[in-house]
Design a protein around this motif. Structure first.
Motif, PDB file in Angstrom:
ATOM      1  N   UNK A 144       0.837  -1.204   0.000  1.00 23.48           N
ATOM      2  CA  UNK A 144       0.000   0.000   0.000  1.00 23.48           C
ATOM      3  C   UNK A 144       0.871   1.253   0.000  1.00 23.48           C
ATOM      4  N   UNK A 145       1.915   1.228   0.812  1.00 23.10           N
ATOM      5  CA  UNK A 145       2.814   2.375   0.885  1.00 23.10           C
ATOM      6  C   UNK A 145       3.495   2.665  -0.434  1.00 23.10           C
ATOM      7  N   UNK A 146       3.942   1.620  -1.102  1.00 26.53           N
ATOM      8  CA  UNK A 146       4.620   1.792  -2.384  1.00 26.53           C
ATOM      9  C   UNK A 146       3.671   2.221  -3.496  1.00 26.53           C
ATOM     10  N   UNK A 147       2.375   2.091  -3.255  1.00 24.08           N
ATOM     11  CA  UNK A 147       1.373   2.532  -4.231  1.00 24.08           C
ATOM     12  C   UNK A 147       0.796   3.905  -3.884  1.00 24.08           C
ATOM     13  N   UNK A 148       1.525   4.675  -3.107  1.00 25.79           N
ATOM     14  CA  UNK A 148       1.108   6.037  -2.789  1.00 25.79           C
ATOM     15  C   UNK A 148       0.836   6.300  -1.325  1.00 25.79           C
ATOM     16  N   UNK A 149       0.760   5.238  -0.524  1.00 22.44           N
ATOM     17  CA  UNK A 149       0.459   5.403   0.894  1.00 22.44           C
ATOM     18  C   UNK A 149       1.528   6.149   1.664  1.00 22.44           C
ATOM     19  N   UNK A 150       2.799   5.850   1.395  1.00 24.12           N
ATOM     20  CA  UNK A 150       3.889   6.528   2.102  1.00 24.12           C
ATOM     21  C   UNK A 150       3.800   8.043   1.915  1.00 24.12           C
ATOM     22  N   UNK A 151       3.672   8.458   0.669  1.00 26.09           N
ATOM     23  CA  UNK A 151       3.662   9.894   0.359  1.00 26.09           C
ATOM     24  C   UNK A 151       2.461  10.589   0.982  1.00 26.09           C
ATOM     25  N   UNK A 152       1.282   9.956   0.895  1.00 26.98           N
ATOM     26  CA  UNK A 152       0.073  10.568   1.452  1.00 26.98           C
ATOM     27  C   UNK A 152       0.175  10.701   2.969  1.00 26.98           C
ATOM     28  N   UNK A 153       0.700   9.676   3.614  1.00 28.29           N
ATOM     29  CA  UNK A 153       0.858   9.685   5.076  1.00 28.29           C
ATOM     30  C   UNK A 153       1.836  10.776   5.511  1.00 28.29           C
ATOM     31  N   UNK A 154       2.978  10.843   4.846  1.00 27.31           N
ATOM     32  CA  UNK A 154       3.988  11.840   5.210  1.00 27.31           C
ATOM     33  C   UNK A 154       3.482  13.255   4.982  1.00 27.31           C
ATOM     34  N   UNK A 155       2.711  13.444   3.919  1.00 24.84           N
ATOM     35  CA  UNK A 155       2.163  14.767   3.632  1.00 24.84           C
ATOM     36  C   UNK A 155       1.190  15.197   4.722  1.00 24.84           C
ATOM     37  N   UNK A 156       0.352  14.278   5.162  1.00 21.64           N
ATOM     38  CA  UNK A 156      -0.661  14.611   6.166  1.00 21.64           C
ATOM     39  C   UNK A 156      -0.043  14.821   7.546  1.00 21.64           C
ATOM     40  N   UNK A 157       0.910  13.973   7.908  1.00 19.34           N
ATOM     41  CA  UNK A 157       1.485  14.041   9.256  1.00 19.34           C
ATOM     42  C   UNK A 157       2.629  15.037   9.362  1.00 19.34           C
ATOM     43  N   UNK A 158       3.099  15.538   8.231  1.00 16.83           N
ATOM     44  CA  UNK A 158       4.216  16.478   8.266  1.00 16.83           C
ATOM     45  C   UNK A 158       5.521  15.840   8.688  1.00 16.83           C
ATOM     46  N   UNK A 159       5.591  14.521   8.547  1.00 22.60           N
ATOM     47  CA  UNK A 159       6.816  13.819   8.914  1.00 22.60           C
ATOM     48  C   UNK A 159       6.919  13.464  10.383  1.00 22.60           C
ATOM     49  N   UNK A 160       5.906  13.798  11.186  1.00 22.56           N
ATOM     50  CA  UNK A 160       5.944  13.426  12.604  1.00 22.56           C
ATOM     51  C   UNK A 160       5.823  11.914  12.734  1.00 22.56           C
ATOM     52  N   UNK A 161       6.463  11.347  13.739  1.00 18.55           N
ATOM     53  CA  UNK A 161       6.483   9.892  13.900  1.00 18.55           C
ATOM     54  C   UNK A 161       5.718   9.451  15.139  1.00 18.55           C
ATOM     55  N   UNK A 162       4.805   8.533  14.920  1.00 15.52           N
ATOM     56  CA  UNK A 162       4.050   7.919  16.009  1.00 15.52           C
ATOM     57  C   UNK A 162       4.875   6.773  16.582  1.00 15.52           C
ATOM     58  N   UNK A 163       5.198   6.872  17.863  1.00 13.92           N
ATOM     59  CA  UNK A 163       6.013   5.847  18.520  1.00 13.92           C
ATOM     60  C   UNK A 163       5.108   4.703  18.986  1.00 13.92           C
TER      61      UNK A 163
END
Length: 288
Positions: A210-229
């Motif tokens: 899913x990430x390689x099909x666009x999920x990574x980019x969409x997630x990073x854009x929405x979260x601003x790069x913040x990381x959930x521990x």
């Protein structure tokens, strides 16, 4: 032999421990045994390279509490296998150490595997152009339970989760014995046999597709790069961050809402999947 075993790795299995020590010091409930283990786990330069006797004793006997930091760090970097010290959920932050696949809550998932038939599972796979190889019926149904929950949250097949065609056929999950890691490859997803009955193991690796099909980019854009521990493993890279949070949202969403190590980032991650990513993301409440 004993020293080389301790130098190479953290021993976390009782049988390994018994092989390494004779009966007189193999019982870590004995104070003398703890002292012996303490001596054996000191580096040649006088500095400690492995857990002290007390930490080692707790780790081997699974007494409870946090796992030894040294073992957790080493295993987390590899997404490794460490016994769970907490089961998670139920209104409390489980503070998971290593990958979610090692814990009973996310491994069980939101939909009981017993409620998914083999035929249902295979139909769900077909709708996402994926298949499974070398699997028994329970493993087929375990993957099916993960896909069923994903499609509930999405109101049908997930477009970013469509498998690529491989040699004219569907994209396969392949169950393999004798391997110590699972992962997505260009032409298949590998699942190690010893974790093949964990729903979140399949969901996590599917998350990389899913990430390689666009999920990574969409997630990073929405979260601003913040990381959930959500786990230590989730902090190892951006891709593992996405796959672990994706797995948590699908199998044990309460672990995101109850997170205390990075509550703002985990709430943001939860909101992404509930309100932006999945079409019927509000159905997450059925699993809280």
């Amino acid at each position: 032999m004993i020293l080389s075993l301790f130098t190479l790795s953290c021993v976390t299995d009782q049988s390994d421990f018994s092989d390494a020590m004779d009966a007189s010091i193999g019982d870590q409930k004995n104070p003398a045994a703890a002292r012996a283990a303490d001596r054996l786990t000191k580096g040649n330069n006088g500095g400690r390279t492995l857990p002290d006797g007390l930490q080692f004793s707790r780790e081997v006997n699974n007494i409870g509490g946090d796992i030894c930091p040294e073992c957790a760090s080493a295993r987390a970097n590899a997404g490794g296998d460490v016994p769970a010290s907490r089961s998670g959920g139920n209104g409390k932050d489980p503070k998971y150490q290593v990958s979610l696949r090692n814990y009973p809550g996310p491994s069980k998932g939101c939909i009981p595997v017993s409620k998914v038939s083999v035929s249902q599972a295979r139909n769900l796979m077909a709708s996402q152009n994926i298949s499974i190889q070398n699997a028994n019926d329970l493993e087929v149904r375990t993957l099916g339970a993960g896909l069923m929950r994903i499609q509930q949250l999405n109101g049908g097949p997930l477009s970013t989760g469509m498998g690529p065609r491989i040699k004219g056929g569907p994209y396969p999950f392949i169950i393999r014995s004798g391997v110590e890691s699972s992962g997505q490859r260009s032409d298949h997803i590998q699942i190690m046999k010893k974790k093949s009955e964990s729903v979140v193991q399949y969901v996590h690796e599917y998350g990389h597709l899913v990430g390689n099909n666009g999920g990574y980019a969409a997630y990073n854009s929405y979260t601003g790069g913040s990381k959930c521990h959500i786990t230590n493993y989730a902090m190892s890279s951006g891709n593992e961050q996405f796959a672990e949070v994706f797995g948590a949202f699908v199998t044990e969403p309460s672990s995101l809402l109850n997170n205390t190590r990075s509550p703002a980032a985990c709430k943001k991650a939860y909101e992404f999947f509930a309100g932006k990513f999945f079409k019927n993301g509000d159905r997450v409440k059925e699993c809280l």
